[in-house]
Write a protein that holds these residues in place. Structure first.
Motif, PDB file in Angstrom:
ATOM      1  N   ILE A   1      -6.284 132.238 114.193  1.00 60.63           N
ATOM      2  CA  ILE A   1      -5.271 131.946 113.183  1.00 60.63           C
ATOM      3  C   ILE A   1      -3.905 132.290 113.770  1.00 60.63           C
TER       4      ILE A   1
ATOM      5  N   ASP B   1       0.195 132.227 113.385  1.00 66.99           N
ATOM      6  CA  ASP B   1       1.293 132.211 112.427  1.00 66.99           C
ATOM      7  C   ASP B   1       2.510 131.599 113.108  1.00 66.99           C
TER       8      ASP B   1
ATOM      9  N   GLU C   1      -4.398 136.048 115.059  1.00 68.55           N
ATOM     10  CA  GLU C   1      -5.527 136.837 114.555  1.00 68.55           C
ATOM     11  C   GLU C   1      -6.795 136.063 114.850  1.00 68.55           C
TER      12      GLU C   1
ATOM     13  N   VAL D   1     -10.679 135.718 113.842  1.00 65.41           N
ATOM     14  CA  VAL D   1     -11.555 136.075 112.727  1.00 65.41           C
ATOM     15  C   VAL D   1     -12.955 135.529 112.998  1.00 65.41           C
TER      16      VAL D   1
ATOM     17  N   CYS E   1     -15.781 131.453 115.682  1.00 67.93           N
ATOM     18  CA  CYS E   1     -14.677 132.181 115.062  1.00 67.93           C
ATOM     19  C   CYS E   1     -13.488 131.246 114.860  1.00 67.93           C
TER      20      CYS E   1
ATOM     21  N   LYS F   1       0.505 129.479 108.541  1.00 65.78           N
ATOM     22  CA  LYS F   1      -0.629 129.871 109.372  1.00 65.78           C
ATOM     23  C   LYS F   1      -1.524 128.653 109.607  1.00 65.78           C
TER      24      LYS F   1
ATOM     25  N   ALA G   1      -5.235 127.614 111.299  1.00 65.79           N
ATOM     26  CA  ALA G   1      -6.530 128.078 111.795  1.00 65.79           C
ATOM     27  C   ALA G   1      -7.090 127.042 112.758  1.00 65.79           C
TER      28      ALA G   1
ATOM     29  N   SER H   1      -8.446 132.567 102.520  1.00 67.14           N
ATOM     30  CA  SER H   1      -8.169 133.971 102.210  1.00 67.14           C
ATOM     31  C   SER H   1      -7.254 134.612 103.255  1.00 67.14           C
ATOM     32  N   LYS H   2      -7.196 134.022 104.437  1.00 69.43           N
ATOM     33  CA  LYS H   2      -6.319 134.503 105.507  1.00 69.43           C
ATOM     34  C   LYS H   2      -4.945 133.843 105.448  1.00 69.43           C
TER      35      LYS H   2
ATOM     36  N   LEU I   1     -12.898 131.338 103.585  1.00 69.05           N
ATOM     37  CA  LEU I   1     -12.494 132.420 104.479  1.00 69.05           C
ATOM     38  C   LEU I   1     -11.106 132.169 105.057  1.00 69.05           C
ATOM     39  N   ILE I   2     -10.875 130.977 105.596  1.00 70.08           N
ATOM     40  CA  ILE I   2      -9.563 130.731 106.194  1.00 70.08           C
ATOM     41  C   ILE I   2      -8.469 130.664 105.128  1.00 70.08           C
TER      42      ILE I   2
END
Length: 92
Positions: free
Chosen positions: A28, A30, A37, A39, A25, A2, A4, A60-61, A57-58
C-alpha cells in the motif's frame, strides 16, 4: 491517496501478483507522503470469499485504488460499493 498493489512477496522488489483475493500480500503506497505499508493477505487460503474479504481489508487500510490482474465479480462488486477504483496490471 493510498494505492494497493497485489504482490507475490513482502519486498518492494517482489513481482506483482495478478491474483487479487489469493495474492500473498498487498503493498500500500501513499501518494501524498510516499510511505509504504506491506500487509499480509490472511484471506488467500479461504475456500470461498477471498476476494470480497481482501477488498474489505484494503478498504480498512484506506486504499482508494487497487492495481491487480483481475477482480472476480464479487470482489468487483465490493470495490464498486466501497468506491475503490481498479487499475489492471499491464498484460505485457
Amino acid at each position: 491517496m493510498k494505492v494497493a498493489i497485489t504482490s507475490s512477496g513482502k519486498e518492494l522488489t517482489s513481482l506483482p501478483d495478478k491474483r487479487f483475493g489469493r495474492c500473498n500480500c498487498f503493498v500500500i503506497y501513499d501518494t501524498e507522503n510516499g510511505s509504504v505499508e506491506v500487509v499480509d493477505n490472511p484471506n488467500r487460503n479461504h475456500n470461498e470469499g477471498a476476494g470480497p474479504a481482501a477488498m474489505q481489508l484494503i478498504a480498512s487500510k484506506g486504499a482508494g485504488k487497487i492495481i491487480t490482474g483481475h477482480l472476480g465479480d464479487k470482489a468487483a462488486s465490493v470495490a464498486k460499493r466501497l468506491g475503490i477504483m481498479m487499475i489492471p496490471l499491464d498484460e505485457n
